[in-house]
Design a protein around this motif. Structure first.
Motif, PDB file in Angstrom:
ATOM      1  N   ARG A 143       0.840  -1.200   0.000  1.00  0.00           N
ATOM      2  CA  ARG A 143       0.000   0.000   0.000  1.00  0.00           C
ATOM      3  C   ARG A 143       0.881   1.257   0.000  1.00  0.00           C
ATOM      4  O   ARG A 143       0.612   2.226  -0.708  1.00  0.00           O
ATOM      5  N   LYS A 144       1.946   1.212   0.808  1.00  0.00           N
ATOM      6  CA  LYS A 144       2.863   2.355   0.866  1.00  0.00           C
ATOM      7  C   LYS A 144       3.581   2.521  -0.469  1.00  0.00           C
ATOM      8  O   LYS A 144       3.794   3.652  -0.936  1.00  0.00           O
ATOM      9  N   ASN A 187       2.444   1.736  -3.471  1.00  0.00           N
ATOM     10  CA  ASN A 187       1.510   2.335  -4.422  1.00  0.00           C
ATOM     11  C   ASN A 187       1.365   3.831  -4.178  1.00  0.00           C
ATOM     12  O   ASN A 187       1.274   4.625  -5.118  1.00  0.00           O
ATOM     13  N   GLU A 188       1.331   4.200  -2.894  1.00  0.00           N
ATOM     14  CA  GLU A 188       1.229   5.617  -2.539  1.00  0.00           C
ATOM     15  C   GLU A 188       2.436   6.390  -3.048  1.00  0.00           C
ATOM     16  O   GLU A 188       2.304   7.477  -3.635  1.00  0.00           O
ATOM     17  N   GLU A 218      -2.431   3.655  -8.553  1.00  0.00           N
ATOM     18  CA  GLU A 218      -3.376   2.835  -7.805  1.00  0.00           C
ATOM     19  C   GLU A 218      -3.153   1.347  -8.040  1.00  0.00           C
ATOM     20  O   GLU A 218      -3.278   0.535  -7.122  1.00  0.00           O
TER      21      GLU A 218
END
Length: 288
Positions: free
Chosen positions: A58-59, A61-62, A67
């Motif tokens: 998730r990090k 992708n951030e 996305e």
């Protein structure tokens, strides 16, 4: 399944595999990795590898500002798998044990795991799977229970693989059961989502529902109410892939009605299952 020290290099490998899906230069990828490193000591040592990997990804992708960095790879995997379905469907039809062959085909698709293996050869894996056997094999017990079942739940794993899972669903339906197939509620690695299910026509043969989140595997406390009810209602559950195994093995929520269908792609999972690296497994969840 709890994390061990050897899980840390795997987190970092997944970061590298994610950046490899982009046009980031080596310098940019290295800088991103440096931004990820400080969060590694903060990961829960009592958590599961699947849950911790999700937090890292998730990090990533951030930081990438993307996305779904695996979107293109997922489409390619689906198209390749779909091209193989006619011959595989015929192989299952002609088999002396169509259900067993459908399980072999389904587990072959589990090689499409871009968090671990980026240079898979699906044709070679299919040949190997169809000529091999499960290192742990509870298929006979499963088939006996299937004859008494009415509701089957499949916890899906990857794109591409989901096309082969469709053939398994088609075979399960011959036993007169209703099948529900679970996908991710949000993009994570190359895991299957509603879009992938629609691409392979899964919604033509099963009810497709979301796990309610974008975590790898099936994190018990993150499940949607719809998934909780579906798992409770199911007479039998087929759990695909390593991440689902990591997050559900030995849990009360999985219970004794859950069967893990996967290829052991890391030494830790293989050791936990009591098999060799690369072995195919179709094993009932142990509550002991």
């Amino acid at each position: 399944m709890k994390v061990v020290l050897d899980c840390i290099p795997c987190y970092l490998r997944q970061v590298m595999n994610a950046t490899a899906q982009t046009e980031f230069s080596e310098r940019e990828s290295r800088e991103l990795m440096y931004q990820i490193l400080p969060m590694i000591p903060e990961l829960d040592p009592e958590g599961t590898p699947a849950e911790n990997s999700t937090l890292v990804l998730r990090k990533v992708n951030e930081l990438l500002g993307i996305e779904d960095p695996f979107l293109s790879a997922k489409k390619e995997a689906n198209e390749k798998a779909l091209s193989l379905l006619p011959q595989l469907r015929e192989r299952i039809r002609q088999s002396e044990d169509p259900l067993y062959t459908a399980l072999q085909v389904s587990v072959a698709g589990n090689i499409i795991d871009l968090g671990i293996i980026t240079d898979y050869n699906i044709e070679e894996t299919l040949k190997e799977s169809l000529s091999g056997t499960f290192a742990r094999d509870d298929s006979k017990e499963f088939k006996k229970r299937l004859n008494q079942a009415r509701e089957i739940l499949i916890l899906g794993d990857n794109s591409g693989e989901i096309a082969f899972d469709r053939l398994l669903v088609e075979e399960l339906r011959r036993f007169g059961v209703h099948v529900t197939f679970v996908v991710k509620g949000q993009a994570i690695l190359n895991d299957a989502t509603f879009e992938d299910a629609a691409k392979v026509g899964m919604d033509d043969v099963a009810d497709v529902i979301s796990n309610g989140n974008g975590y790898l595997g099936t994190v018990v406390r993150k499940r949607s109410q719809e998934l909780i009810e579906a798992m409770d209602r199911a007479d039998l559950i087929i759990s695909k892939g390593q991440a689902n195994y990591e997050s559900l093995e030995s849990t009360r929520e999985a219970g004794e009605k859950t069967y893990f269908l996967l290829r052991a792609k890391c030494e830790i999972v293989a050791g936990n299952l009591g098999v060799k690296l690369g072995n195919m497994v179709f094993a009932r969840n142990s509550m002991g």
